[in-house]
Motif scaffolding. Structure first.
Motif, PDB file in Angstrom:
ATOM      1  N   LEU A  29      36.823  -2.068 -39.860  1.00 37.63           N
ATOM      2  CA  LEU A  29      35.923  -1.019 -39.394  1.00 37.63           C
ATOM      3  C   LEU A  29      35.602   0.000 -40.476  1.00 37.63           C
ATOM      4  CD1 LEU A  29      37.353  -0.398 -35.817  1.00 37.63           C
ATOM      5  CD2 LEU A  29      35.383  -1.784 -36.479  1.00 37.63           C
ATOM      6  N   THR A  30      36.572   0.270 -41.346  1.00 35.76           N
ATOM      7  CA  THR A  30      36.318   1.233 -42.409  1.00 35.76           C
ATOM      8  C   THR A  30      35.526   0.570 -43.532  1.00 35.76           C
ATOM      9  OG1 THR A  30      38.451   0.698 -43.408  1.00 35.76           O
ATOM     10  CG2 THR A  30      38.389   2.558 -41.899  1.00 35.76           C
ATOM     11  N   ASN A  31      35.183   1.377 -44.531  1.00 38.97           N
ATOM     12  CA  ASN A  31      34.419   0.902 -45.683  1.00 38.97           C
ATOM     13  C   ASN A  31      34.985  -0.412 -46.222  1.00 38.97           C
ATOM     14  OD1 ASN A  31      33.581   0.664 -48.507  1.00 38.97           O
ATOM     15  ND2 ASN A  31      32.807   2.745 -48.294  1.00 38.97           N
ATOM     16  N   GLY A  32      34.157  -1.487 -46.195  1.00 39.09           N
ATOM     17  CA  GLY A  32      34.644  -2.803 -46.585  1.00 39.09           C
ATOM     18  C   GLY A  32      33.541  -3.723 -47.065  1.00 39.09           C
ATOM     19  N   PRO A  33      33.678  -5.030 -46.829  1.00 36.25           N
ATOM     20  CA  PRO A  33      32.727  -6.004 -47.393  1.00 36.25           C
ATOM     21  C   PRO A  33      31.292  -5.853 -46.907  1.00 36.25           C
ATOM     22  CG  PRO A  33      34.307  -7.077 -45.916  1.00 36.25           C
ATOM     23  CD  PRO A  33      34.820  -5.703 -46.170  1.00 36.25           C
ATOM     24  N   LYS A  34      31.085  -5.449 -45.663  1.00 36.04           N
ATOM     25  CA  LYS A  34      29.712  -5.272 -45.176  1.00 36.04           C
ATOM     26  C   LYS A  34      29.036  -4.084 -45.858  1.00 36.04           C
ATOM     27  CE  LYS A  34      29.184  -8.694 -42.369  1.00 36.04           C
ATOM     28  NZ  LYS A  34      28.191  -9.751 -42.688  1.00 36.04           N
ATOM     29  N   ILE A 252      30.394  -0.719 -39.602  1.00 33.67           N
ATOM     30  CA  ILE A 252      29.326  -0.709 -38.602  1.00 33.67           C
ATOM     31  C   ILE A 252      28.022  -0.205 -39.229  1.00 33.67           C
ATOM     32  CG2 ILE A 252      28.538   0.415 -36.478  1.00 33.67           C
ATOM     33  CD1 ILE A 252      31.447   0.232 -35.492  1.00 33.67           C
ATOM     34  N   GLY A 253      28.128   0.841 -40.041  1.00 36.33           N
ATOM     35  CA  GLY A 253      26.947   1.319 -40.747  1.00 36.33           C
ATOM     36  C   GLY A 253      26.384   0.263 -41.673  1.00 36.33           C
ATOM     37  N   GLY A 254      27.256  -0.457 -42.368  1.00 35.94           N
ATOM     38  CA  GLY A 254      26.800  -1.516 -43.260  1.00 35.94           C
ATOM     39  C   GLY A 254      26.083  -2.629 -42.518  1.00 35.94           C
ATOM     40  N   ILE A 255      26.590  -3.003 -41.353  1.00 38.30           N
ATOM     41  CA  ILE A 255      25.958  -4.054 -40.535  1.00 38.30           C
ATOM     42  C   ILE A 255      24.574  -3.610 -40.073  1.00 38.30           C
ATOM     43  CG2 ILE A 255      26.113  -5.262 -38.321  1.00 38.30           C
ATOM     44  CD1 ILE A 255      29.211  -5.185 -38.743  1.00 38.30           C
ATOM     45  N   LEU A 256      24.481  -2.383 -39.578  1.00 43.38           N
ATOM     46  CA  LEU A 256      23.187  -1.867 -39.143  1.00 43.38           C
ATOM     47  C   LEU A 256      22.200  -1.802 -40.311  1.00 43.38           C
ATOM     48  CD1 LEU A 256      24.318   1.031 -36.766  1.00 43.38           C
ATOM     49  CD2 LEU A 256      23.198  -1.099 -36.086  1.00 43.38           C
ATOM     50  N   GLY A 257      22.690  -1.373 -41.467  1.00 32.78           N
ATOM     51  CA  GLY A 257      21.825  -1.291 -42.628  1.00 32.78           C
ATOM     52  C   GLY A 257      21.279  -2.648 -43.042  1.00 32.78           C
ATOM     53  N   LEU A 258      22.124  -3.672 -43.028  1.00 33.81           N
ATOM     54  CA  LEU A 258      21.688  -5.021 -43.396  1.00 33.81           C
ATOM     55  C   LEU A 258      20.624  -5.544 -42.438  1.00 33.81           C
ATOM     56  CD1 LEU A 258      25.143  -6.524 -44.373  1.00 33.81           C
ATOM     57  CD2 LEU A 258      23.165  -6.340 -45.897  1.00 33.81           C
ATOM     58  N   LYS A 259      20.804  -5.280 -41.149  1.00 39.09           N
ATOM     59  CA  LYS A 259      19.821  -5.748 -40.161  1.00 39.09           C
ATOM     60  C   LYS A 259      18.499  -5.001 -40.316  1.00 39.09           C
ATOM     61  CE  LYS A 259      20.233  -8.193 -37.147  1.00 39.09           C
ATOM     62  NZ  LYS A 259      19.913  -9.630 -37.022  1.00 39.09           N
ATOM     63  N   GLN A 260      18.585  -3.686 -40.470  1.00 39.37           N
ATOM     64  CA  GLN A 260      17.365  -2.889 -40.522  1.00 39.37           C
ATOM     65  C   GLN A 260      16.592  -3.090 -41.829  1.00 39.37           C
ATOM     66  OE1 GLN A 260      16.916   0.875 -38.891  1.00 39.37           O
ATOM     67  NE2 GLN A 260      17.468  -0.045 -36.944  1.00 39.37           N
TER      68      GLN A 260
END
Length: 389
Positions: A29-34, A252-260
C-alpha cells in the motif's frame, strides 16, 4: 450544481484497478512498484528523464524550492506571478527566498516576459513560472534571455497538463517542473503531485527530500557510497542528508495515475475543443475572447470582463447561482495574491496597484468548470446564461 467545476474525473475502471490490487493476500500500500511504474510512464509521456511522485502539487512546489535552497543557502530572489496558487509563493517564503512579483499577460494569464526581464537582478535565483489554467506561459525570448544569464526556469504546470511551447510539452523545458493530480485537474490520483527534471542531481535530491531526507531513498549507488564513506559511524539505513519532509504518495495513487495517464491525451483534446466552443459562443463585446490558444490545454473556462463593471459582476454571479453554474471569482488561486493576508509585512500595503492586469481579474474575472464529458449543448447553455446576465 447543474454545471459543477468537475464531473466524473475518476471512472469505474480506475476504481476496479484499485480493488483488484486490494484483493491480493498482502497488497503493498505504501510507496512501491506501482509508484515507480507511474513515475517511469509519466516521464515518458512528458519527455523528461526523471519524475518523483508526491502527495500533492503543493509538495512538488515545496521540494523544488528546497532544491533551489540547497544550491543557494544564502537566499535571494525568486520571480513569481501574483496570479497563481498560494503554494507557489508560500514555498518561496518557506525556503527563505524573497518573492518578486511580475504582472501577467492578459492573453496567456502567465507572467509578462518583458516585465520578468526588467525584474531580474544579481539576486535572482530562479523564475518560478505558472502555466495558468492550461495556457502556455513561455516565450522564446524568455527562455533564451534567462539561459544567457544562467537563471533557471521552474515550471508550475499543476493545472496545465498537456500544454506545450513550440510542440514541446510544458514541464519538459525548465530546470524543474511541478504537476498536481488533484481531483479537478486533467488527471487525478485524488491527491498527488510530481516533480520532473532532466538533472540527475536534482532527481536524487528530490527522492531524498520526499522521504525525510534519507540517503537510502537515493537510487544512484554513487550517492549512497559517498555518504557511507563520509559517515561510517552511522547506520547505513538511517543517514539523513537533509532536514526534509514526508510527502510520499501510495501504491493506490500510482495505480490511479497509470490508469488515468492512458486517457490524458484524449482528455486534453476534448478540453481544448470545449474551450474553443465556449469562446466562440461567448459575448465578445463584454467578455475577453482573444486568449492565446496555441499550445493551450484548457483546465477551466475563463470568464473575464473586458471593462470594469461592478453591476455586471453582481448580475452575473446572481445568474450563475440561480442556474446552478459553479464558479470561482478571481480565477486562479482567488485572484491577486498580493492582496492576501499572508503577505502582510512582506509587500507594501498598496502593492496590488503595481499589478493592474491581475487586479482586474481579481474583481472582474471568474472560471467555470470544463471537463471531458461536458457536452456541446451544455456549453451552449452555459454561454446563454452568461450572455443573458
Amino acid at each position: 450544481m447543474k454545471f459543477p467545476l468537475m464531473r466524473n474525473n475518476i471512472l469505474r475502471e480506475d476504481l476496479d484497478a484499485v480493488i483488484e490490487h486490494l484483493k491480493q493476500d498482502d497488497p503493498i500500500l505504501t510507496n512501491g512498484p506501482k509508484v515507480r511504474e507511474f513515475e517511469a510512464e509519466w516521464s515518458k509521456w512528458l519527455g523528461v528523464k526523471y519524475s518523483v511522485f508526491l502527495n500533492s502539487g503543493a509538495s512538488a512546489n515545496l521540494l523544488s524550492m528546497a532544491v533551489l535552497k540547497i544550491r543557494h543557502p544564502e537566499g535571494g530572489e525568486v520571480i513569481v506571478p501574483p496570479l497563481t496558487w498560494i503554494s507557489d509563493v508560500a514555498s518561496v517564503l518557506q525556503n527563505g527566498f524573497t518573492p518578486v512579483f511580475v504582472d501577467i499577460d492578459p492573453r496567456t494569464l502567465g507572467m509578462d516576459t518583458k516585465q520578468i526581464l526588467e525584474k531580474v537582478t544579481d539576486k535572482t535565483r530562479a523564475v518560478f513560472l505558472s502555466h495558468i489554467q492550461g495556457f502556455n506561459a513561455l516565450t522564446d525570448e524568455l527562455i533564451d534571455a534567462l539561459a544567457q544569464r544562467n537563471i533557471p526556469i521552474i515550471e508550475d504546470v499543476c493545472e496545465s497538463h498537456g500544454a506545450a511551447h513550440k510542440g514541446k510539452k510544458a514541464g519538459s523545458i525548465g530546470w524543474m517542473s511541478n504537476f498536481s493530480f488533484y481531483y479537478a485537474h486533467h488527471m487525478s490520483t485524488i491527491e498527488g503531485g510530481m516533480v520532473c527534471t532532466n538533472d540527475p542531481e536534482v532527481y536524487q535530491q528530490v527522492r531524498m527530500l520526499r522521504s525525510h531526507g534519507m540517503v537510502r531513498e537515493a537510487n544512484d549507488p554513487a550517492v549512497k557510497t559517498e555518504y557511507l564513506q563520509k559517515f561510517p559511524e552511522l547506520n547505513p539505513d538511517f543517514i539523513f542528508a537533509y532536514p526534509a519532509y514526508n510527502v510520499r504518495n501510495t501504491e493506490i495513487g500510482g495505480i490511479l495515475g497509470l490508469k488515468q495517464l492512458k486517457r490524458l491525451d484524449a482528455v486534453v483534446e476534448r478540453r481544448t475543443h470545449n474551450l474553443k466552443r465556449f469562446l466562440n459562443k461567448l459575448d465578445g463585446t463584454r467578455y475577453q475572447t482573444d486568449f492565446e490558444l496555441e499550445g493551450s490545454s484548457n483546465y477551466a473556462f475563463n470568464l473575464i470582463l473586458k471593462e470594469p463593471d461592478h453591476a455586471l459582476v453582481e448580475r452575473l454571479m446572481r445568474k450563475l447561482r440561480e442556474e446552478g453554474v459553479e464558479f470561482r471569482r478571481g480565477s486562479a488561486g482567488g485572484g491577486n495574491q498580493v492582496r492576501q493576508p499572508y503577505l502582510k509585512g512582506i509587500v507594501a500595503e498598496d502593492a496590488y496597484k503595481d499589478f493592474p492586469v491581475t487586479d482586474h481579474i481579481h474583481f472582474f474575472g471568474f472560471y467555470i468548470g470544463n471537463f471531458p464529458d461536458l457536452q456541446d449543448q451544455e456549453i451552449d447553455q452555459i454561454c446563454a446564461i452568461i450572455n443573458a446576465a
